[in-house]
Design a protein around this motif. Sequence first.
Motif, PDB file in Angstrom:
ATOM      1  N   PHE A 147       0.823  -1.198   0.000  1.00 61.37           N
ATOM      2  CA  PHE A 147       0.000   0.000   0.000  1.00 61.37           C
ATOM      3  C   PHE A 147       0.864   1.258   0.000  1.00 61.37           C
ATOM      4  O   PHE A 147       0.550   2.240  -0.689  1.00 61.37           O
ATOM      5  CB  PHE A 147      -0.944   0.029   1.205  1.00 61.37           C
ATOM      6  CG  PHE A 147      -1.778   1.273   1.242  1.00 61.37           C
ATOM      7  CD1 PHE A 147      -2.894   1.398   0.428  1.00 61.37           C
ATOM      8  CD2 PHE A 147      -1.413   2.335   2.047  1.00 61.37           C
ATOM      9  CE1 PHE A 147      -3.646   2.557   0.431  1.00 61.37           C
ATOM     10  CE2 PHE A 147      -2.163   3.500   2.054  1.00 61.37           C
ATOM     11  CZ  PHE A 147      -3.286   3.609   1.242  1.00 61.37           C
ATOM     12  N   ASN A 148       1.954   1.259   0.745  1.00 56.99           N
ATOM     13  CA  ASN A 148       2.835   2.426   0.768  1.00 56.99           C
ATOM     14  C   ASN A 148       3.404   2.718  -0.623  1.00 56.99           C
ATOM     15  O   ASN A 148       3.565   3.878  -1.011  1.00 56.99           O
ATOM     16  CB  ASN A 148       3.959   2.223   1.772  1.00 56.99           C
ATOM     17  CG  ASN A 148       3.494   2.445   3.202  1.00 56.99           C
ATOM     18  OD1 ASN A 148       2.504   3.132   3.442  1.00 56.99           O
ATOM     19  ND2 ASN A 148       4.198   1.853   4.163  1.00 56.99           N
ATOM     20  N   GLU A 149       3.718   1.662  -1.376  1.00 57.00           N
ATOM     21  CA  GLU A 149       4.195   1.869  -2.749  1.00 57.00           C
ATOM     22  C   GLU A 149       3.102   2.526  -3.606  1.00 57.00           C
ATOM     23  O   GLU A 149       3.365   3.431  -4.392  1.00 57.00           O
ATOM     24  CB  GLU A 149       4.608   0.528  -3.370  1.00 57.00           C
ATOM     25  CG  GLU A 149       5.848  -0.091  -2.744  1.00 57.00           C
ATOM     26  CD  GLU A 149       6.129  -1.478  -3.299  1.00 57.00           C
ATOM     27  OE1 GLU A 149       5.479  -1.878  -4.284  1.00 57.00           O
ATOM     28  OE2 GLU A 149       6.994  -2.178  -2.728  1.00 57.00           O
ATOM     29  N   PHE A 150       1.872   2.057  -3.426  1.00 51.56           N
ATOM     30  CA  PHE A 150       0.733   2.637  -4.137  1.00 51.56           C
ATOM     31  C   PHE A 150       0.536   4.096  -3.721  1.00 51.56           C
ATOM     32  O   PHE A 150       0.334   4.985  -4.562  1.00 51.56           O
ATOM     33  CB  PHE A 150      -0.512   1.813  -3.825  1.00 51.56           C
ATOM     34  CG  PHE A 150      -1.791   2.327  -4.426  1.00 51.56           C
ATOM     35  CD1 PHE A 150      -1.896   2.583  -5.788  1.00 51.56           C
ATOM     36  CD2 PHE A 150      -2.900   2.548  -3.631  1.00 51.56           C
ATOM     37  CE1 PHE A 150      -3.077   3.041  -6.348  1.00 51.56           C
ATOM     38  CE2 PHE A 150      -4.097   2.994  -4.175  1.00 51.56           C
ATOM     39  CZ  PHE A 150      -4.180   3.255  -5.535  1.00 51.56           C
ATOM     40  N   ALA A 151       0.630   4.361  -2.425  1.00 53.35           N
ATOM     41  CA  ALA A 151       0.472   5.722  -1.922  1.00 53.35           C
ATOM     42  C   ALA A 151       1.561   6.639  -2.476  1.00 53.35           C
ATOM     43  O   ALA A 151       1.302   7.801  -2.819  1.00 53.35           O
ATOM     44  CB  ALA A 151       0.498   5.720  -0.395  1.00 53.35           C
ATOM     45  N   ASN A 152       2.786   6.125  -2.582  1.00 50.81           N
ATOM     46  CA  ASN A 152       3.869   6.929  -3.152  1.00 50.81           C
ATOM     47  C   ASN A 152       3.563   7.322  -4.591  1.00 50.81           C
ATOM     48  O   ASN A 152       3.816   8.461  -5.010  1.00 50.81           O
ATOM     49  CB  ASN A 152       5.184   6.152  -3.095  1.00 50.81           C
ATOM     50  CG  ASN A 152       5.706   5.987  -1.680  1.00 50.81           C
ATOM     51  OD1 ASN A 152       5.338   6.740  -0.775  1.00 50.81           O
ATOM     52  ND2 ASN A 152       6.564   4.993  -1.468  1.00 50.81           N
ATOM     53  N   ARG A 153       3.015   6.380  -5.352  1.00 49.80           N
ATOM     54  CA  ARG A 153       2.649   6.682  -6.746  1.00 49.80           C
ATOM     55  C   ARG A 153       1.572   7.767  -6.801  1.00 49.80           C
ATOM     56  O   ARG A 153       1.623   8.668  -7.625  1.00 49.80           O
ATOM     57  CB  ARG A 153       2.149   5.412  -7.443  1.00 49.80           C
ATOM     58  CG  ARG A 153       3.203   4.342  -7.686  1.00 49.80           C
ATOM     59  CD  ARG A 153       4.126   4.720  -8.850  1.00 49.80           C
ATOM     60  NE  ARG A 153       3.392   4.858 -10.097  1.00 49.80           N
ATOM     61  CZ  ARG A 153       3.142   3.858 -10.945  1.00 49.80           C
ATOM     62  NH1 ARG A 153       3.545   2.628 -10.643  1.00 49.80           N
ATOM     63  NH2 ARG A 153       2.499   4.073 -12.073  1.00 49.80           N
TER      64      ARG A 153
END
Length: 460
Positions: A299-305
């Motif tokens: 989720f953090n990777e998605f949030a970064n995007r």
Amino acid sequence: MTEQRIYELDQIPTEARILIYGCGERGRDLRDALSELRPDVRVIGFGDSFKSGEQDGLPVMTPDTFGNNYDLILIASAYEEDILAGLDPALLKSTYVADRAIVIEYNISKLKHPRFCNISVELTTHCNMACEYCVHRVSPRKNHVMPLADFESVLDKIVRYNLTNELMLSGLGEPLLYPHYDDAVRLAKNTGLTVNSCTNGLLFNSEKYGKLVDAGLDMLCVSLHDLRKESFVYRGAKNKKTYNDYFTQIMGGIEYHMQRKPDTMLEILLTFSKPEDPVSSLWGLEATTYQGSHGIELFNEFANRLEDLAAQSDYEITIDREVFKTLFEEIHTFGINRTTVLIGHNLRLLFSPIVPAPLDFMKVLRPEKLGEIRHTPSSGEVCPGAGYPMITHNGDTYPCCTVPMAEDDSRSLCLGNIHESENPLDVFDGDKARNFFKNMKRGIFTCGYCATCRSTYSFR
């Protein structure tokens, strides 16, 4: 105390003196219904927990001043549980809850309020995915569309008879495959209705989304479903698109939303479950559930995007990592109900658990799993879906949006066909519909499908 409840006005004794507990809209509507439909009874006043005075020429009294000049107290308030808990035991013997359906049905008859919270209209049963967990892959209702002229006829009847303020354009198929989708949204918006829809995301891109925004769509839910390529295999995309292509395309649509900042609400759906949940096993999705810190990392990777896109688009976004970390921990530990988090202008994330399904689904989709799982039918629960009917591609009308997916009971639960009657109330208020909704208000299930819809599952 065991709650005493009346469901219909004819349950009230002749010439009874009534004190209505609740002087808000529901209480006033109940007074109007009694005045028109039961002129033999007399409303002597309103009750309120905190205030006294006068309402529309009738006294408003607190419980300590009720006296004994009444035969029945009828509670007509959203706070019925608190009212019952706070009443003196001496008053409870003559106190009844007036079921909300009494007021709803009266308002419908006067066209004061729409009959339904929401009506789903199925524009197509074509789909460009073959999800392992979806009944579409075994349904006999595939590959149909509703002619645009039929949709216009449905709209006319919905608006003329004040059936709802809100349409959900969804059903067995993928709505974006409908050849007249933009026109359908525009036609519905021109009637003044709120128009929402959902999509599996395969056709969601900036061009398609832009057309829907121009047509006036109020809300679009994009079912991203899962943030890992492994799960994409379970969805069986028929255009052979890879997960990377799919994800990039959806991010492009989100970027368009950030740049344009439209009035349309864009909702991104992510589905989660506890890894050991029997429902996950039942669907055969154990491998796709989020587990511990891995889910948070994804989720953090998605949030970064999302934050990178927002920075490029001069779009204000708020994604509190600690809030979402807590949410993921709750998912992993307890499972969750549907949770929506607004992260920017008309942009929100919807977290939804993998949900139990009616046993009727499971017989078709997962017969090999039924031996591993113990099924417990629901008991006495009032149906939450009975205010959200569906009109299918050919006009067949059902009491809720999941029933047309049933294999065993769908025909027996069809209320009628909206195209076969000039007045849609012949369908929605016919004998079959009245009996169905009356039973549902009492938590009585008249078919196997409805009885298993609110099921629970556990490992044997």
